[in-house]
Design an enzyme around this catalytic site. Structure first.
Site, short mmCIF file in Angstrom:
data_model
loop_
_atom_site.label_atom_id
_atom_site.label_comp_id
_atom_site.label_asym_id
_atom_site.label_seq_id
_atom_site.Cartn_x
_atom_site.Cartn_y
_atom_site.Cartn_z
N GLU A 238 88.05 -69.81 106.85
CA GLU A 238 88.70 -70.34 105.64
C GLU A 238 90.11 -70.85 105.98
OE1 GLU A 238 87.99 -68.53 101.48
OE2 GLU A 238 90.14 -68.28 101.79
N HIS B 141 94.76 -60.97 88.90
CA HIS B 141 95.42 -60.06 89.84
C HIS B 141 96.56 -60.67 90.63
CE1 HIS B 141 94.01 -61.64 93.73
NE2 HIS B 141 92.89 -61.94 93.11
N GLU C 115 100.27 -65.49 99.75
CA GLU C 115 99.12 -66.05 100.46
C GLU C 115 99.38 -67.41 101.10
OE1 GLU C 115 99.03 -64.74 97.43
OE2 GLU C 115 97.67 -63.02 97.54
N ARG D 197 99.82 -61.75 92.38
CA ARG D 197 101.17 -61.15 92.33
C ARG D 197 102.13 -61.96 91.49
NH1 ARG D 197 99.94 -57.91 96.57
NH2 ARG D 197 101.41 -56.28 97.13
N HIS E 198 91.18 -55.28 87.82
CA HIS E 198 91.60 -55.03 89.21
C HIS E 198 92.32 -53.68 89.27
CE1 HIS E 198 93.69 -55.65 93.04
NE2 HIS E 198 92.95 -56.72 93.25
N ASP F 11 93.75 -65.22 103.66
CA ASP F 11 95.20 -65.34 103.50
C ASP F 11 95.90 -64.06 103.05
OD1 ASP F 11 94.29 -65.01 100.92
OD2 ASP F 11 94.54 -67.12 100.36
C1 UD1 Z 1 95.29 -58.32 97.75
C2 UD1 Z 1 95.77 -59.54 98.54
C3 UD1 Z 1 95.43 -60.82 97.79
C4 UD1 Z 1 93.96 -60.87 97.42
C5 UD1 Z 1 93.61 -59.61 96.65
C6 UD1 Z 1 92.13 -59.59 96.34
C7 UD1 Z 1 97.83 -59.36 99.86
C8 UD1 Z 1 99.30 -59.37 99.84
N1 UD1 Z 1 97.22 -59.48 98.67
O1 UD1 Z 1 96.07 -58.25 96.56
O2 UD1 Z 1 95.74 -61.94 98.61
O3 UD1 Z 1 93.75 -62.00 96.61
O4 UD1 Z 1 93.94 -58.46 97.45
O5 UD1 Z 1 91.84 -58.67 95.32
O6 UD1 Z 1 97.24 -59.25 100.90
N2 UD1 Z 1 94.14 -50.73 94.70
C9 UD1 Z 1 93.35 -49.61 94.60
N3 UD1 Z 1 92.08 -49.66 95.09
C10 UD1 Z 1 91.56 -50.76 95.68
C11 UD1 Z 1 92.36 -51.91 95.77
C12 UD1 Z 1 93.66 -51.88 95.28
O7 UD1 Z 1 93.77 -48.58 94.06
O8 UD1 Z 1 90.40 -50.73 96.12
C13 UD1 Z 1 95.52 -50.69 94.16
C14 UD1 Z 1 96.47 -49.83 95.01
O9 UD1 Z 1 97.37 -49.18 94.16
C15 UD1 Z 1 97.19 -50.87 95.86
C16 UD1 Z 1 97.32 -52.01 94.86
O10 UD1 Z 1 96.08 -52.01 94.15
O11 UD1 Z 1 98.42 -50.41 96.34
C17 UD1 Z 1 97.59 -53.37 95.45
O12 UD1 Z 1 96.68 -53.69 96.49
P1 UD1 Z 1 97.10 -54.84 97.58
O13 UD1 Z 1 95.98 -55.03 98.53
O14 UD1 Z 1 98.44 -54.58 98.13
O15 UD1 Z 1 97.29 -56.13 96.68
P2 UD1 Z 1 96.26 -56.91 95.76
O16 UD1 Z 1 97.00 -57.27 94.53
O17 UD1 Z 1 95.00 -56.14 95.66
N1 UDP Z 2 84.30 -59.69 92.45
C1 UDP Z 2 83.50 -58.55 92.38
N2 UDP Z 2 83.66 -57.68 91.32
C2 UDP Z 2 84.59 -57.89 90.34
C3 UDP Z 2 85.42 -59.05 90.43
C4 UDP Z 2 85.25 -59.92 91.50
O1 UDP Z 2 82.63 -58.33 93.24
O2 UDP Z 2 84.68 -57.09 89.42
C5 UDP Z 2 84.15 -60.60 93.61
C6 UDP Z 2 83.94 -62.06 93.26
O3 UDP Z 2 82.56 -62.36 93.14
C7 UDP Z 2 84.59 -62.79 94.42
C8 UDP Z 2 85.66 -61.83 94.91
O4 UDP Z 2 85.38 -60.57 94.31
O5 UDP Z 2 83.69 -62.99 95.48
C9 UDP Z 2 87.04 -62.31 94.50
O6 UDP Z 2 87.98 -61.33 94.79
P1 UDP Z 2 89.43 -61.31 94.18
O7 UDP Z 2 89.47 -62.10 92.92
O8 UDP Z 2 89.86 -59.89 94.12
O9 UDP Z 2 90.31 -61.99 95.33
P2 UDP Z 2 90.67 -63.51 95.69
O10 UDP Z 2 89.41 -64.26 95.87
O11 UDP Z 2 91.55 -64.04 94.61
O12 UDP Z 2 91.45 -63.36 96.96
#
Ligand code: UD1
Ligand code: UDP
Length: 388
Positions: A122, A212, A136, A214, A245, A100
């Site tokens: 999923e 994490h 999502e 939003r 995160h 999602d």
């Molecule tokens: C995203 C997804 C969310 C999912 C989550 C899993 C969207 C809108 N959101 O949210 O559905 O649950 O990932 O974790 O698709 N960043 C880094 N390094 C990384 C990852 C993130 O620096 O490896 C930072 C960056 O500044 C980036 C910010 O996190 O701009 C947000 O990342 P983004 O993928 O937009 O949103 P998430 O909150 O991670």
């Molecule tokens: N996870 C990980 N390292 C961490 C935290 C989470 O590998 O420090 C894994 C966790 O086991 C799960 C997935 O990341 O499988 C969940 O990701 P996240 O919570 O970022 O996203 P969501 O599932 O909410 O989309």
């Protein structure tokens, strides 16, 4: 010989990679009938690369879209533009997306624009609340209406799709490959940093925290972190492991409320194998994550969910997960109850596994072959399966 089916998997964030890894391995195990190609959007960078390393996945394309502090417009636009040429060049018979995220929705939309069939892993999770989780919930609904083949993890998810008028002939109940990944991961050797090991040795009970979402950024996260400080004052045998995160908006709040607090161990996101093993050893889990709501029940860990609604009602119904929202008082009260009331804890710590039996990837790939008339439809996943 018949032409191989070209399947292009598209994903970009940590949880998508974890859940797609078993599917890609399974696609690759049919080299005579399937040509498996992989595009990562890299909506996440470091957190995606961690998973690619763990599962030795080598993408064919990397769109490298992540920017610090990106917003939804940035990601949607970059994914659509990046996929345009790749879809034109590769001409896949089907694309697969998972879950999602913005990558999921934009990936499905790009394929639709090119008239390429979409398989959705999923499918059918719903809260029926437009803004929770945001964005999502709407990503899922839109993706369902772009998709041609729906891999519903549970019967509840299938029923949600049927209610929305999705053709039942195109829905397969597969279980969630998150459980396949867990099966692969729990058997593998891993190394826990000495600091983490020490948290388990120095504290009688360890709480694992992740946040994490939003819609929780800002005030709600502050409330949760303050609740945690209250709990640490009250329970001197409690330690907290908090892999933070990388979203800068999360880090700001953590810095404000939890930096330097005694018995809170803040770390970078953990690699998947140590993370799973920390979860296995933790006393309880506090999270707003989707994937962790599926993993914790399978590992027999009570999970308090920092949300008002969930698209994963199965674990709540089974009694291992509880929705507690983000209000400070409620979070403190529910964690306290699990720290003090042995019977309440025991009831929640029974391993249940409504989300899969470790064979979801096999069913998904069988369903893809069936879609192209290359084999029979898979048997539906049918719980309960207990523990991992
Ligand atoms: C995203 C997804 C969310 C999912 C989550 C899993 C969207 C809108 N959101 O949210 O559905 O649950 O990932 O974790 O698709 N960043 C880094 N390094 C990384 C990852 C993130 O620096 O490896 C930072 C960056 O500044 C980036 C910010 O996190 O701009 C947000 O990342 P983004 O993928 O937009 O949103 P998430 O909150 O991670
Ligand atoms: N996870 C990980 N390292 C961490 C935290 C989470 O590998 O420090 C894994 C966790 O086991 C799960 C997935 O990341 O499988 C969940 O990701 P996240 O919570 O970022 O996203 P969501 O599932 O909410 O989309």
């Amino acid at each position: 010989m018949r032409k191989r089916i070209k399947v292009l998997s598209i994903f970009g964030t940590r949880p998508e990679a974890i859940k797609m890894a078993p599917v890609i391995k399974e696609l690759e195990s049919h080299p005579d009938s399937i040509n498996s190609r992989v595009v990562v959007t890299a909506q996440h960078r470091e957190m995606l690369d961690q998973v690619l390393r763990v599962f030795s996945l080598q993408p064919d394309y990397d769109l490298a879209v992540m920017r610090p502090g990106q917003d939804l417009f940035d990601v949607t636009e970059a994914v659509l533009r990046g996929l345009k040429n790749i879809l034109a060049r590769e001409e896949p018979d089907m694309i697969l997306v998972q879950g999602d995220t913005t990558t999921t929705f934009a990936g499905a939309l790009a394929a639709f624009y090119c008239r390429i069939p979409v398989g959705h892993v999923e499918a059918g999770l719903r809260t029926y609340e437009k803004y929770a989780p945001f964005p999502e919930e709407v990503n899922r609904v839109l993706t369902s209406h772009l998709a041609d083949l729906h891999f519903a993890p549970t019967a509840t998810a299938r029923d949600a799709l049927l209610k929305e008028g999705i053709d039942g002939e195109r829905i397969v109940v597969t279980g969630n490959p998150v459980i396949d990944a867990l099966h692969l991961a729990v058997k593998r050797p891993f190394r826990l940093e000495p600091e983490l090991e020490r948290v388990f040795q120095e504290n009688r009970r360890v709480l694992l925290l992740t946040t994490h979402r939003r819609e929780n950024l800002g005030g709600p996260l502050r409330e949760v972190y303050r609740a945690l400080r209250g709990l640490l004052d009250r329970y001197r045998d409690l330690g907290v492991i908090f892999p933070v995160h990388r979203n800068p908006a999360v880090r700001r709040e953590v810095e404000r409320v939890l930096a330097g607090v005694e018995r809170v161990y803040l770390t970078e996101p953990l690699d998947y194998l140590p993370f799973i093993n920390v979860m296995k050893r933790a006393y309880l889990v506090l999270t707003d994550s989707g994937g962790i709501q599926e993993e914790a029940p399978a590992l027999g860990k009570p999970v308090l969910v920092l949300r008002e609604v969930t698209e994963r009602p199965e674990a709540v119904a089974a009694g291992t997960a509880m929705l507690v929202g983000t209000g400070r008082e409620r979070v403190e009260a529910e964690v306290s109850r699990l720290l003090e009331d042995r019977e309440a804890y025991r009831r929640m710590a029974e391993a249940v596994n409504p989300y899969g039996d470790g064979n979801a990837a096999r069913r998904i790939v069988q369903a893809v072959l069936w879609y192209f008339n290359r084999g029979p439809a898979p048997e539906a996943f049918c719980p309960p399966a207990v523990g991992v």
